[in-house]
Design an enzyme around this catalytic site. Structure first.
Site, mmCIF file in Angstrom:
data_model
loop_
_atom_site.group_PDB
_atom_site.id
_atom_site.type_symbol
_atom_site.label_atom_id
_atom_site.label_comp_id
_atom_site.label_asym_id
_atom_site.label_seq_id
_atom_site.Cartn_x
_atom_site.Cartn_y
_atom_site.Cartn_z
ATOM 1 N N HIS A 162 0.820 -1.213 0.000
ATOM 2 C CA HIS A 162 0.000 0.000 0.000
ATOM 3 C C HIS A 162 0.857 1.266 0.000
ATOM 4 O O HIS A 162 0.465 2.286 -0.542
ATOM 5 C CB HIS A 162 -1.005 -0.038 1.145
ATOM 6 C CG HIS A 162 -2.136 -0.965 0.827
ATOM 7 N ND1 HIS A 162 -2.101 -2.294 1.150
ATOM 8 C CD2 HIS A 162 -3.277 -0.762 0.136
ATOM 9 C CE1 HIS A 162 -3.193 -2.872 0.682
ATOM 10 N NE2 HIS A 162 -3.932 -1.974 0.066
ATOM 11 N N GLU A 216 -12.250 -10.610 -6.179
ATOM 12 C CA GLU A 216 -10.817 -10.726 -5.902
ATOM 13 C C GLU A 216 -10.472 -12.086 -5.311
ATOM 14 O O GLU A 216 -9.359 -12.322 -4.873
ATOM 15 C CB GLU A 216 -10.338 -9.578 -4.998
ATOM 16 C CG GLU A 216 -11.138 -9.349 -3.743
ATOM 17 C CD GLU A 216 -10.690 -8.105 -2.971
ATOM 18 O OE1 GLU A 216 -9.587 -7.603 -3.212
ATOM 19 O OE2 GLU A 216 -11.469 -7.668 -2.108
ATOM 20 N N ASN A 227 -5.054 -7.346 -7.576
ATOM 21 C CA ASN A 227 -3.949 -7.464 -6.613
ATOM 22 C C ASN A 227 -4.146 -8.700 -5.732
ATOM 23 O O ASN A 227 -3.211 -9.444 -5.463
ATOM 24 C CB ASN A 227 -3.872 -6.227 -5.708
ATOM 25 C CG ASN A 227 -3.780 -4.948 -6.498
ATOM 26 O OD1 ASN A 227 -3.511 -4.992 -7.689
ATOM 27 N ND2 ASN A 227 -4.004 -3.814 -5.853
ATOM 28 N N ASP A 228 -5.381 -8.883 -5.284
ATOM 29 C CA ASP A 228 -5.663 -10.068 -4.472
ATOM 30 C C ASP A 228 -5.991 -11.282 -5.338
ATOM 31 O O ASP A 228 -5.589 -12.394 -5.017
ATOM 32 C CB ASP A 228 -6.823 -9.788 -3.503
ATOM 33 C CG ASP A 228 -6.326 -9.085 -2.246
ATOM 34 O OD1 ASP A 228 -5.282 -9.517 -1.711
ATOM 35 O OD2 ASP A 228 -6.949 -8.109 -1.812
ATOM 36 N N CYS A 254 -10.246 -2.582 -10.375
ATOM 37 C CA CYS A 254 -9.540 -1.551 -9.618
ATOM 38 C C CYS A 254 -8.187 -2.046 -9.113
ATOM 39 O O CYS A 254 -7.513 -1.372 -8.361
ATOM 40 C CB CYS A 254 -10.390 -1.002 -8.485
ATOM 41 S SG CYS A 254 -10.941 -2.264 -7.342
HETATM 42 C C1 PEP Z 1 -7.152 -5.555 -5.153
HETATM 43 O O1 PEP Z 1 -7.073 -6.512 -4.387
HETATM 44 O O2 PEP Z 1 -6.888 -5.606 -6.373
HETATM 45 C C2 PEP Z 1 -7.576 -4.230 -4.652
HETATM 46 C C3 PEP Z 1 -7.816 -3.240 -5.477
HETATM 47 O O3 PEP Z 1 -7.678 -4.072 -3.319
HETATM 48 P P1 PEP Z 1 -6.428 -3.871 -2.330
HETATM 49 O O4 PEP Z 1 -5.198 -3.638 -3.161
HETATM 50 O O5 PEP Z 1 -6.763 -2.722 -1.463
HETATM 51 O O6 PEP Z 1 -6.409 -5.174 -1.602
HETATM 52 MG MG MG Z 2 -7.961 -6.472 -2.392
#
Ligand code: PEP
Ligand code: MG
Length: 575
Positions: free
Chosen positions: A185, A427, A450-451, A498
């Site tokens: 993050h 995700e 991302n997840d 996202c």
């Molecule tokens: C993701 O998992 O792609 C996401 C956008 O959420 P985060 O990165 O906050 O887990």
């Molecule tokens: Mg996520």
């Protein structure tokens, strides 16, 4: 020259501030009679310093924040708190540090055992004060991250997300850390604020000293200490090149996001804190596709109230005006902790008690947030998104709590948007695989790559040792993305993304081909993404995606997408 891993593009010149992690060892010492006065004096001096500091901080605060600080000062001046500590010095002849430890702990315990939830939560405030008083007794230098000198380059072992959230971004020219990955993050936030950042610099906190003059290249990961004229020039040239690219992209500011053959898509921004909405608007985002609401929680010393959250979401709604802003409900756990919410240590935190699981299990926390979002929806175009949905039962349970909140607001005659859109993040592979079923019961999807990547290929997203295996190009990840998009379209709902993949110009042609409707990314990637989309042909992208879906390996996929991008835009595309 030192080298790490560049995780946020750009060039930075400045002076180092090292954030040292302090390991306190509180020793129990017995003092002589004649030392009692001196220890009492040290105690009061430390207390007064913390009070003065708090009062100064309060001058720049208003509302709930100022109320919390005022409560701190009152606690510190409370006659019942200090005598315990004074007695530990006077009667038990303990040194001031140990006296604070035992004195404060006994008061903390009294508060913790109170039935009243409000009083019990004051224990956390006292714990926080205890840590600050101890910090003064140990003469620890506390760097106020929200007030830094211009051109500061932060050096740290690892920045916690809440430390990053506090940073005085105007004055930070760069971030260097020993640990942390590209998708941590902190890296994501550095990119949002266009601050060059480099990780994986071993022993950085030992190598660098406060005040060192350095120049950094956040793209290549190079760090120059006391840069020579030649090195400076090399970086200035790169800076100029980046500026040129930026002004070239400026011509896409007032354009629609549409392919050459007329397929319109939405280009949205991911934001962390309400003020980031300004950055999104400045970068011509057409909406906010993800507000990571957990930053609001991580940036606070106590669980944020309904009122303070309402103000924050209202601010986003007002900045975005008639544009949509999707607020993701609390996604805590995994790598994101709240200092005031003690959770049991888990062997596999990314597979554990987190996000929607934690919210459904703690209806008070969940309802406070949902009420705040609903109330703020009366001031703009907000939408609600639930993270980490793995089953239809979870979606139904979350919607049920939302309905309860709507009912409460109706009974209290409080306004909110009755048609507020409710979506979920895709995700987790299980959600992607039942996307058609989930789509029938919500208004939109947003794929969180991302997840999704980490759960599909079983590679923890921040684990550097196995980071080569963490790839969006894996054919299984691409098949799940397709499943999510097709599932959404089968129920006539929109599918967005996202995760970081949505902003990567080499990946965008594939996503256009698969039919993604909304791309949400770091604000500073929006213009580059618009340029990419406006130069694409949907038909060609569909053919490309069909070809990619036949491939067996990530390597093949990456190579083909690289070729496609180079063919279209030349070799300048940077990931
Ligand atoms: C993701 O998992 O792609 C996401 C956008 O959420 P985060 O990165 O906050 O887990
Ligand atoms: Mg996520």
């Amino acid at each position: 020259m030192l080298k790490g891993k560049g995780v946020s593009t750009g060039v930075g010149f400045g002076n180092i501030v090292v954030l040292k992690k302090v390991e306190r060892k509180i020793e129990k010492k017995t003092i002589e009679n004649e030392q009692v006065e001196q220890e009492l004096e040290r105690l009061h001096e430390a207390l007064n310093q913390v009070i003065d500091e708090t009062e100064t901080q309060m001058k720049n605060m208003s509302g709930t924040e100022a109320d919390i600080m005022q409560a701190y000062v009152m606690i510190m001046q409370d006659p019942s708190l200090i005598p315990e500590t004074e007695n530990a010095i006077k009667n038990s002849h303990y040194n001031a540090e140990y006296a604070v430890e035992v004195g404060f702990n006994s008061v903390i315990q009294i508060f913790e055992n109170m039935d009243d939830e409000y009083m019990a939560s004051r224990a956390r405030d006292i714990l926080d004060i205890k840590n600050r008083v101890l910090g003064k007794l140990f003469k620890e230098e506390n760097i106020d991250l929200s007030k830094l000198n211009p051109n500061t380059i932060i050096v740290a072992t690892e920045l916690t997300t809440s430390e990053t959230a506090k940073l005085d971004f105007k004055h930070v020219s760069g971030i260097i850390t020993e640990l942390g990955g590209e998708n941590s993050h902190t890296s994501i936030m550095a990119r949002t604020h266009t601050i060059p950042a480099i990780t994986k610099v071993e022993e950085a906190t030992k190598i660098f000293k406060d005040g060192d003059s350095v120049a950094i290249n956040g793209t290549s990961g190079e760090i120059y200490v006391n840069p020579t004229e030649e090195e400076k020039q090399k970086l200035l040239d790169l800076e100029k090149q980046l500026e040129e690219e930026k002004s070239e992209l400026d011509k896409y500011r007032n354009q629609e996001s549409v392919t050459k053959d007329g397929t319109k898509v939405k280009l949205y921004a991911n934001i962390g804190i309400p003020a980031d909405a300004e950055i999104a608007v400045n970068n011509t985002a057409e909406g906010v596709g993800l507000l990571r609401s957990e930053f609001l929680y991580m940036d606070s010393d106590t669980m944020p109230s309904e009122e303070s959250q309402f103000e924050a979401y209202k601010k986003v709604a007002e900045i975005m005006k008639d544009k949509e802003a999707i607020i993701r409900t609390l996604d805590i756990g995994g790598d994101k902790e709240l200092k005031y919410l003690t959770l049991e240590k888990e062997a596999n935190p990314f597979l554990g008690y987190r996000a929607i699981r934690l919210c459904l299990d703690n209806p008070t926390i969940f309802k406070t947030q949902l009420r705040a979002i609903l109330r703020a929806s009366a001031f703009g175009k907000l939408a609600i998104m639930f993270p980490m949905i793995s089953s239809i039962e979870e979606l139904r349970a979350a919607k049920e709590v939302l309905e309860e909140c709507k009912q409460e607001l109706d009974n209290e005659n409080i306004l909110y948007d009755k048609n507020i859109q409710v979506g979920i993040m895709i995700e987790i592979p299980s959600a992607a695989l039942i996307a058609d079923k989930l789509a029938k019961e919500c208004d939109f999807f947003s794929i969180g790559t991302n997840d999704l990547i980490q759960y599909t290929v079983a590679v923890e997203r921040g684990n550097e040792k196995i980071s080569k295996l963490y790839t969006k190009y894996h054919p299984a990840v691409i098949k799940l993305i397709k499943k999510a998009i097709d599932g959404a379209h089968s129920a006539n709902i929109i599918c967005g993304m996202c995760g970081e993949a949505a902003g990567d110009p080499t990946f965008i042609p594939l996503l256009v081909g698969l039919g993604l409707d909304e791309f949400s990314m770091n604000s500073n990637n929006i213009l580059r993404a618009r340029k990419t989309i406006n130069n694409l042909d949907k038909e060609t992208c569909v053919k490309l995606s069909e070809e990619i879906l036949q491939m067996a390996s990530a390597e093949e996929v990456e190579k083909r997408l690289g070729q496609f991008g180079t063919f279209l835009f030349g070799p300048f595309i940077k990931k």
